[in-house]
Design a protein around this motif. Structure first.
Motif, PDB file in Angstrom:
ATOM      1  N   LEU A  16       0.822  -1.212   0.000  1.00  0.00           N
ATOM      2  CA  LEU A  16       0.000   0.000   0.000  1.00  0.00           C
ATOM      3  C   LEU A  16       0.857   1.264   0.000  1.00  0.00           C
ATOM      4  N   ARG A  17       2.118   1.147   0.424  1.00  0.00           N
ATOM      5  CA  ARG A  17       3.014   2.313   0.387  1.00  0.00           C
ATOM      6  C   ARG A  17       3.681   2.489  -0.979  1.00  0.00           C
ATOM      7  N   SER A  18       3.553   1.474  -1.831  1.00  0.00           N
ATOM      8  CA  SER A  18       4.282   1.520  -3.103  1.00  0.00           C
ATOM      9  C   SER A  18       3.531   2.350  -4.139  1.00  0.00           C
ATOM     10  N   ARG A  19       4.294   2.822  -5.172  1.00  0.00           N
ATOM     11  CA  ARG A  19       3.683   3.609  -6.243  1.00  0.00           C
ATOM     12  C   ARG A  19       2.733   2.762  -7.072  1.00  0.00           C
ATOM     13  N   TRP A  20       3.040   1.453  -7.211  1.00  0.00           N
ATOM     14  CA  TRP A  20       2.175   0.564  -7.981  1.00  0.00           C
ATOM     15  C   TRP A  20       0.762   0.564  -7.408  1.00  0.00           C
ATOM     16  N   SER A  21       0.678   0.438  -6.094  1.00  0.00           N
ATOM     17  CA  SER A  21      -0.637   0.364  -5.449  1.00  0.00           C
ATOM     18  C   SER A  21      -1.410   1.661  -5.648  1.00  0.00           C
ATOM     19  N   ILE A  22      -0.709   2.791  -5.490  1.00  0.00           N
ATOM     20  CA  ILE A  22      -1.373   4.099  -5.664  1.00  0.00           C
ATOM     21  C   ILE A  22      -1.824   4.268  -7.114  1.00  0.00           C
ATOM     22  N   MET A  23      -0.948   3.882  -8.067  1.00  0.00           N
ATOM     23  CA  MET A  23      -1.317   3.999  -9.481  1.00  0.00           C
ATOM     24  C   MET A  23      -2.513   3.114  -9.816  1.00  0.00           C
ATOM     25  N   ASN A  24      -2.553   1.913  -9.243  1.00  0.00           N
ATOM     26  CA  ASN A  24      -3.667   0.999  -9.477  1.00  0.00           C
ATOM     27  C   ASN A  24      -4.985   1.609  -8.996  1.00  0.00           C
ATOM     28  N   MET A  25      -4.946   2.178  -7.792  1.00  0.00           N
ATOM     29  CA  MET A  25      -6.142   2.785  -7.208  1.00  0.00           C
ATOM     30  C   MET A  25      -6.578   4.021  -8.006  1.00  0.00           C
ATOM     31  N   VAL A  26      -5.612   4.854  -8.373  1.00  0.00           N
ATOM     32  CA  VAL A  26      -5.921   6.072  -9.134  1.00  0.00           C
ATOM     33  C   VAL A  26      -6.482   5.711 -10.502  1.00  0.00           C
ATOM     34  N   SER A  53     -12.300  -4.765 -16.455  1.00  0.00           N
ATOM     35  CA  SER A  53     -11.695  -5.633 -15.437  1.00  0.00           C
ATOM     36  C   SER A  53     -11.261  -6.972 -16.019  1.00  0.00           C
ATOM     37  N   LEU A  54     -12.002  -7.464 -17.024  1.00  0.00           N
ATOM     38  CA  LEU A  54     -11.656  -8.757 -17.623  1.00  0.00           C
ATOM     39  C   LEU A  54     -10.276  -8.724 -18.274  1.00  0.00           C
ATOM     40  N   VAL A  55      -9.828  -7.557 -18.699  1.00  0.00           N
ATOM     41  CA  VAL A  55      -8.504  -7.428 -19.324  1.00  0.00           C
ATOM     42  C   VAL A  55      -7.474  -6.899 -18.331  1.00  0.00           C
ATOM     43  N   PHE A  56      -7.861  -5.885 -17.556  1.00  0.00           N
ATOM     44  CA  PHE A  56      -6.899  -5.179 -16.709  1.00  0.00           C
ATOM     45  C   PHE A  56      -6.537  -5.958 -15.437  1.00  0.00           C
ATOM     46  N   VAL A  57      -7.524  -6.567 -14.789  1.00  0.00           N
ATOM     47  CA  VAL A  57      -7.251  -7.276 -13.531  1.00  0.00           C
ATOM     48  C   VAL A  57      -6.256  -8.428 -13.728  1.00  0.00           C
ATOM     49  N   PRO A  58      -6.438  -9.309 -14.748  1.00  0.00           N
ATOM     50  CA  PRO A  58      -5.427 -10.364 -14.943  1.00  0.00           C
ATOM     51  C   PRO A  58      -4.029  -9.806 -15.228  1.00  0.00           C
ATOM     52  N   LEU A  59      -3.954  -8.738 -16.043  1.00  0.00           N
ATOM     53  CA  LEU A  59      -2.647  -8.168 -16.380  1.00  0.00           C
ATOM     54  C   LEU A  59      -1.949  -7.613 -15.137  1.00  0.00           C
ATOM     55  N   LEU A 137     -10.875 -13.060 -10.453  1.00  0.00           N
ATOM     56  CA  LEU A 137      -9.742 -13.056 -11.384  1.00  0.00           C
ATOM     57  C   LEU A 137      -8.435 -12.734 -10.667  1.00  0.00           C
ATOM     58  N   SER A 138      -8.473 -11.869  -9.653  1.00  0.00           N
ATOM     59  CA  SER A 138      -7.261 -11.589  -8.867  1.00  0.00           C
ATOM     60  C   SER A 138      -6.762 -12.856  -8.195  1.00  0.00           C
ATOM     61  N   ALA A 139      -7.689 -13.615  -7.595  1.00  0.00           N
ATOM     62  CA  ALA A 139      -7.295 -14.844  -6.895  1.00  0.00           C
ATOM     63  C   ALA A 139      -6.673 -15.844  -7.864  1.00  0.00           C
ATOM     64  N   VAL A 140      -7.239 -15.957  -9.066  1.00  0.00           N
ATOM     65  CA  VAL A 140      -6.720 -16.926 -10.042  1.00  0.00           C
ATOM     66  C   VAL A 140      -5.339 -16.507 -10.549  1.00  0.00           C
ATOM     67  N   PHE A 141      -5.218 -15.239 -10.983  1.00  0.00           N
ATOM     68  CA  PHE A 141      -3.988 -14.840 -11.673  1.00  0.00           C
ATOM     69  C   PHE A 141      -2.844 -14.509 -10.713  1.00  0.00           C
ATOM     70  N   VAL A 165       0.910 -15.710 -20.659  1.00  0.00           N
ATOM     71  CA  VAL A 165      -0.319 -16.234 -20.038  1.00  0.00           C
ATOM     72  C   VAL A 165      -1.464 -15.237 -20.194  1.00  0.00           C
ATOM     73  N   TRP A 166      -1.167 -13.955 -19.942  1.00  0.00           N
ATOM     74  CA  TRP A 166      -2.211 -12.921 -20.073  1.00  0.00           C
ATOM     75  C   TRP A 166      -2.680 -12.796 -21.518  1.00  0.00           C
ATOM     76  N   LEU A 167      -1.724 -12.812 -22.455  1.00  0.00           N
ATOM     77  CA  LEU A 167      -2.069 -12.650 -23.868  1.00  0.00           C
ATOM     78  C   LEU A 167      -2.995 -13.779 -24.322  1.00  0.00           C
ATOM     79  N   VAL A 168      -2.664 -14.997 -23.928  1.00  0.00           N
ATOM     80  CA  VAL A 168      -3.487 -16.139 -24.337  1.00  0.00           C
ATOM     81  C   VAL A 168      -4.863 -16.079 -23.679  1.00  0.00           C
TER      82      VAL A 168
END
Length: 263
Positions: A16-26, A53-59, A137-141, A165-168
């Protein structure tokens, strides 16, 4: 159990302190706000969010999990020198990443919904479906990303595999199913298409969401077959069981490799 909670708490705070998490939320907040700006109907916004979400969440789940695992190798090696089982570390890492990703999705979507949307029964149902798709999808990927990162020590190879894996799963699989359906259009395809939808978690989530929305009518004959199957209790139970298998199987294989891995 206390050790697992400590590992989960550390991972959640670290992410939650990382930039990735903030970018994901934003990203989710900006996208949801933009959709409300384009159309005021909260149900249509939920349908657009589900498609995204079907594309973005798995990626995000695949890339973020694999990169976090590679970057946390020193932390994993350190904690394994303590009297903590590998099962505790594995479960703590997996649960911590899931909680962090889902928190970004929930906050990023709910805040704009609370500001611009309404909360009648139809809108709440559509929004709940978006959340269920995101969490499933989060739990699976995340599990697939764990399995890949544990299998490949080389970061470049691991990232290449998760991108493949994501592309396929998100793009190529649909094209192959469409090509097969076109090539064998003179044959009865109900059962093969149902089986094909169960064999890919992204397709499974998409079909279940479309069947339970107003979009099912746009799927034509195939949509009618899916509605008949997935609108029944047995169909939904099979869909839930398939998603559970897609979640548990990579985790079990990943746990076996994690226990045997020489860090």
């Amino acid at each position: 159990m206390n050790a697992t909670r400590h590992v989960i708490g550390f991972v959640v705070k670290d992410i939650l302190r990382s930039r990735w998490s903030i970018m994901n939320m934003v990203f989710y907040a900006a996208t949801t706000s933009g959709l409300f700006y384009l159309q005021a109907d909260a149900t249509k916004v939920a349908i657009s969010l589900a498609s995204l979400s079907l594309v973005f969440v798995p990626l995000v789940s695949l890339l973020f999990t694999s990169m976090y695992f590679y970057n946390s190798r020193s932390f994993v090696e350190l904690i394994l020198t303590q009297p903590v089982s590998r099962l505790t570390v594995f479960v703590g890492l997996y649960a911590g990443i899931i909680v962090s990703l889902v928190a970004g999705l929930v906050v990023g979507v709910f805040v704009p919904y609370a500001a611009f949307g309404s909360f009648n029964s139809t809108d709440v149902g559509a929004l709940t479906a978006v959340m269920v798709i995101g969490v499933s999808l989060s739990a699976v990927f995340v599990g697939l990303a764990f399995l890949t990162a544990i299998r490949f020590d080389d970061r470049g190879k691991g990232l290449a595999v998760v991108l493949g894996v994501w592309l396929v799963a998100a793009i190529v699989y649909d094209g192959l199913v469409l090509a097969a359906a076109t090539a064998f259009s003179h044959y009865p395809l109900e059962t093969p298409l149902l089986a094909a939808s169960l064999a890919n978690p992204v397709d499974l989530a998409r079909v279940v969401f479309l069947v339970h929305s107003d979009m099912a009518a746009l799927m034509g004959y195939t949509g009618a077959v899916f509605v008949r199957f997935f609108d029944q209790t047995a169909g939904l139970a099979l869909a839930a069981a398939s998603m559970l298998v897609w979640t548990v199987a990579p985790l079990l294989f990943g746990l076996c490799r994690f226990r045997a891995k020489d860090f």
